[in-house]
Structure formats: C-alpha cells, structure tokens
Scaffold this motif. Structure first.
Motif, short mmCIF file in Angstrom:
data_model
loop_
_atom_site.label_atom_id
_atom_site.label_comp_id
_atom_site.label_asym_id
_atom_site.label_seq_id
_atom_site.Cartn_x
_atom_site.Cartn_y
_atom_site.Cartn_z
N SER A 167 1.08 -1.31 0.04
CA SER A 167 0.33 -0.21 -0.30
C SER A 167 0.80 1.17 0.26
O SER A 167 0.93 2.46 -0.80
CB SER A 167 -0.48 0.27 0.93
N SER A 168 1.89 1.43 1.00
CA SER A 168 3.13 2.14 0.66
C SER A 168 3.90 2.53 -0.44
O SER A 168 3.84 4.41 -0.78
CB SER A 168 4.33 2.18 1.66
N THR A 169 3.77 1.67 -1.28
CA THR A 169 4.18 1.97 -2.74
C THR A 169 2.97 3.10 -3.72
O THR A 169 3.01 3.26 -5.12
CB THR A 169 4.77 1.23 -3.34
N GLY A 170 1.87 2.82 -2.75
CA GLY A 170 0.69 3.78 -4.08
C GLY A 170 -0.18 2.12 -4.44
O GLY A 170 -0.98 2.98 -5.31
N ALA A 182 -3.27 -0.13 -5.68
CA ALA A 182 -4.83 -0.22 -5.07
C ALA A 182 -5.05 -1.24 -4.22
O ALA A 182 -4.10 -1.75 -3.70
CB ALA A 182 -5.13 0.02 -6.23
#
Lengths: 278, 278
Positions: free
Chosen positions: B182-185, B187
């Motif tokens: 999630s922290s890499t953006g 979905a």
C-alpha cells in the motif's frame, strides 16, 4: 531499474519454470470445471431463465407471512418438536458414544483389534448421511419424530465416538499413573484419572453438536421424520412462498438463539479460548 | 476433614442438579418427539433384520454369491456417481472462488469499509444457516429438476461456510506486506493480491479440500429432492424396498467417500509439508 532487472532476471520473468506446475494444475482444474458445468447443464440457457425465475421467487417471498394464525401455531409446535428431536438425539448419542469412544482410545484399550474394529465401525456410521439413517429408521419405527431422533442419534454416535476418543487420547497420563501406583484398577484409572479431566471437553462438544443438529433436524422432516421440515417442504412444493420465508425466518431465529445459549454454556464450562472440535 | 466432606458434598449436589436438569430436558423432549419405549422395543428387532435383509438378493441368496446380480445397475450407478462427484467439484470450486473474493471484503483488518464487512458477514451467515436441501428445493422450482439445482445449492452453502473460515484466515495474516504494498501507492486490490493472497493461499486450499469431502456427502443426498446425483436412485430403492439395490448403492457411496477422504487428506498433508519447506 534496468540494472536490477539485469542482476535478477529470474524475478522478472512472468512465467518462470517455478510457476509452471501451478499453471498446469490451475488450468487442469479450470478445464474440469468447464467440462463439469457443460455436463451438468449450465450452458443450455437454463441458467439465465432460472436466474430470472429465482429473482421472481425471492420477490414473492416478501414479506414473510404465515397465512393464518392456525398455520403459525402449527409451525411453532413443529419447531418445538424439531428442537426436541435434536436434544434427544444429541444427548442419547453422547451417552451411547462414551463407551465406544473409550474402546477406540489408545490409552484406554490396549487390544489393537478392538480399537481397530471400534474405529472402523465409527467411520462407517459417519459416512452414511443423516437423511439415509432417517429413511432406514422410518422403515423400523414408522414415520414421525421418533425416527428423526433415532437418526440423529445414530449419525452422532459416529461423530461423538471419534471426537471423544481423540479427547481421551489427549488426556494427561499422570493422574492415571498416580491411581495405578496407589493400587487402583484399570477401571478406577479411567473413572478417576481420565473422565474428570475430559468431561468439560466432551460436554462442550456435545453442546456444539446440539446446535448443528438443530439445523439437521430441520431437514429430516423432508423425508418424513418429523419436525418443521415437513411443513417447509410442503410450503415450497405448493409454492406458498410467503409461508416458506416465514418458516425459514423462524428456523434462523431458533438456530441463532440456540447458538447463543450453547456458546454461553460452552464458554462458562471451558473458558473463552477453546474453540469447537479442538 | 469436615471441610473436605463439605466440599465433596457441594460438588455432589452440583452434579446431581445438572443430571436432574438434563434428565428433565430429555423427558420433555421425549414427550414432544413422540418417543414411545413400547413401540421402540416392539420394533427394534426390525433394525438388525432390515440391515441383514439389505444383503440378500431377491432370490433369497446372500449378495456375495452373485456379484453380477447385486450390481446389476453398475453402469447407470457409476454414471450417477460420477455426476455426484462432478456436482461436488463444481459446487465446491464455484463456492470457494466466490468465498475467497468475499473473504477480503469481510475480514476486519483489510475490509475497505465497515458497512461492507457487516453486509458480507450477514450474507455468509444466511447462506450457511439455511440448510443445503432447502436451497435445493427452492432451486428445483427455479431451474427445474436436475443436477444444476444441486450444484447451485452446494455452491451457496460452500460460499457461506468457507466465507467465514476464509475471513478468519485473512484476519490472522501478517499486515506488514500489505502495508508495504500500500505504501508504494498501490490500489486496494493490488495490495490484496500481492500482500495478502500469498499468505493465505495454502490455508484456503486446505479448507476448500476439507469442504470438498463434506460436499461429496452432501451431493449424494441432493437427489432426495430431485436435484441430481445418485441420491435419486437411492431414495427410490429405499422407498420401493429394493433391498439389494440399497446395499449396492450404499457400498458404492461409502467406497467413493473413503477414497476421496484419503486422497484429500494426502493432498492436504503434502500442502502443509510444502508450507513448512518455504
């Protein structure tokens, strides 16, 4: 990024040799699924028209309505009968399964042949579905709730025998050794060394099964062995859909209530941590 | 010593009270379930004689003297049995696939929103609590007689049962990989695919295999309400007193169930072994 790609090419390949077996298994399963759906008639167009009818049926089921006060009373009585069948079947199965469970437990029965026979017969009893037992008992004692209670009892002896023997095998050896060293007989070792330890576990399993048996007891009426199932099958077959949904609602509420009571009792007996069947 | 006696006495009282409660409940239940010991004792001899009668042919010979006569319908029964297995397979796979999607929506730690989780949970509960056969009865009306109604009933019930188990598996995962993705953006669905799915896959498969065993037994009785499989011939044989046919079909079902059970337990143990290696 390209440098990383050059250094670890194996992590960037989409379908590496490592994944090949997975892909083969997955596509074989998918092929079997499609073949099965084809054989079972999923692609004849029946599926779509059936879905339409299903939506229609769901619409007709609303709102749940027993039709008349007399119907509601009859359903209530049948529901009480269902719970009675489940209670009677579960408790008598528990009483009968205890000696069988002892016979099938390694730390109680030393003779391998007795243990083997006990386990095989339990396996056989368990493999026969509860509805089949119901049909067999109907042939013996006639149509009615008595046959249903006997069917639940028979099928549960198989499950309880296995669960009980496992619980007994997991019991601590030390109390039994203590009793043996004080000169107690084998029977005394079982009575005072094993039973006090395993009793709460057995009781919690019985309570857990009481809930699932209430669910089974609702369907054995479909083959004529008493309880609410008879009314339910009749209501569905005569397309009294509002009554059907009313009966289903009654079953759901009853099962939820029994679930609540039995899980409270179970927690009171063994503490919150222990789950079902453990 | 007096204190010891008092404590023993109070425990005795407790036990006695519990036994009395159970006995009273059983008595009430027996009245409701129309239990009559007289009828039972008069008819109990028919149970062993019925079981023994199952193993005699029409001409009065034991079944093992003439296998050709005993399994006269072997071809038809094998076809129905394979239909039953296929029903269980398709139903389990469809139900398990749907459940593995719903599990991520219904797990407390990863669900996208609170209301989604509640809706999914209630839906699974409904699917699980209404008995399979009731769904089958309803689906027979919508889709017509035949195996498709049975498959859908099995699938719905599997969805309910596995949805709950799978959600519990997802709730027990390590959240760090999910947070990392999630922290890499990424979905939500990407985070689930690469953060959560690899952790739960082996447990999902193991539970689905267990469910398959249960569903084989369930599919075998779907025919009782006209929803396909071997149950149709079985209930006809029982109702029309074709004794040797009943035993032949039962033997075939028991053998199939035993083979499936040992195959799936082999697979599950290999799966657990694989997990240990990684």
């Amino acid at each position: 990024m390209d440098a990383v790609r050059d250094r670890y090419p194996e992590h960037f390949r989409r379908f590496g040799p490592q994944r090949l077996p997975m892909i083969v298994v997955a596509s074989a399963m998918l092929a079997l699924l499609l073949y099965g759906m084809e054989v079972l008639g999923f692609f004849d167009g029946k599926l779509l028209s059936g879905m339409g009818r299903l939506v229609e049926i769901a619409g007709l089921m609303m709102p749940p309505d027993p039709g008349s006060w007399a119907h509601a009373r009859a359903y209530g009585m049948a529901l009480i009968e269902t719970v009675a069948i489940a209670l009677l079947g579960t408790l008598s199965a528990a009483i009968l399964a205890l000696p069988v469970g002892l016979l099938a437990a390694r730390n109680v029965t030393a003779q391998r042949i007795v243990r083997f026979l006990a386990r095989r017969s339990l396996d056989t009893i368990r493999s026969v579905d509860i509805l089949i037992w119901a049909l067999i008992w109907i042939n013996v004692v006639g149509l009615g709730p008595f046959a249903g209670a006997l069917a639940i009892m028979t099928s549960d002896i198989g499950s309880f025998g296995k669960l009980f023997s496992e619980a007994i095998e997991a019991a601590d050896r030390k109390p039994v050794e203590g009793i043996a060293s004080a000169g107690g007989s084998h029977f005394m070792g079982i009575r005072f060394g094993i039973l006090p330890e395993v009793f709460p576990v057995l009781a919690s399993q019985v309570l857990y099964y009481f809930e699932s048996n209430t669910r089974s007891a609702t369907i054995i009426g479909i083959v004529g062995a008493g309880g609410i199932g008879l009314h339910l099958a009749e209501a569905i077959r005569t397309l009294e859909l509002q009554q059907t949904s009313f009966i289903i609602l009654m079953i759901l509420v009853t099962v939820a209530a029994i679930d609540l009571v039995s899980s409270q009792l179970r927690f009171a007996m063994i503490g919150r941590r222990a789950g079902p069947g453990k | 010593m007096a204190a010891y006696d008092a404590s023993v006495r109070s425990r005795r009282w407790h036990t006695l009270l519990m036994v009395a409660c159970v006995a009273a409940a059983m008595l009430l239940a027996s009245i409701s379930a129309e239990v009559s010991p007289v009828k039972f004792l008069e008819n109990i001899h028919r149970f062993p004689s019925y079981i023994i009668r199952l193993f005699y042919l029409e001409n009065g010979q034991p079944v093992w003297t003439d296998f050709g006569e005993w399994f006269w319908g072997l071809g038809r029964w094998l076809r129905l049995l394979s239909e039953t297995l296929l029903m269980a397979y398709v139903g389990t796979l469809l139900g398990a696939l749907a459940a593995s999607c719903l599990a991520f929506l219904g797990a407390a730690n990863v669900a996208p929103a609170r209301w989604v989780r509640l809706v999914v949970r209630r839906f699974c509960e409904l699917c699980r609590t209404v008995p399979e056969l009731v769904f089958a009865l309803l689906f027979v009306i919508a889709f017509g007689l035949g195996p498709m109604a049975g498959v859908l009933a099995v699938a719905i019930h599997t969805l309910g049962a596995l949805g709950k188990l799978f959600a519990e598996v997802v709730e027990n995962i390590d959240m760090k990989p999910v947070e990392g993705v999630s922290s890499t953006g990424a979905a939500w669905h990407v985070a689930m695919r690469f953060g959560a799915l690899p952790q739960v896959m082996s447990n999902f498969v193991s539970y689905a295999l267990l469910r398959f065993e249960i569903n084989v037994r369930g599919a075998a009785v779907m025919g009782f309400v006209g929803a396909g499989g071997i149950g149709q011939d079985l209930i006809e044989a029982i109702r029309k007193f074709y004794y040797s046919d009943v035993s032949a079909i039962l033997v075939m079902i028991l053998l199939t169930v035993a083979v499936i059970d040992s195959l799936t337990s082999l697979l599950r143990h290999r799966l657990i072994g694989l997990e240990g290696k990684n």
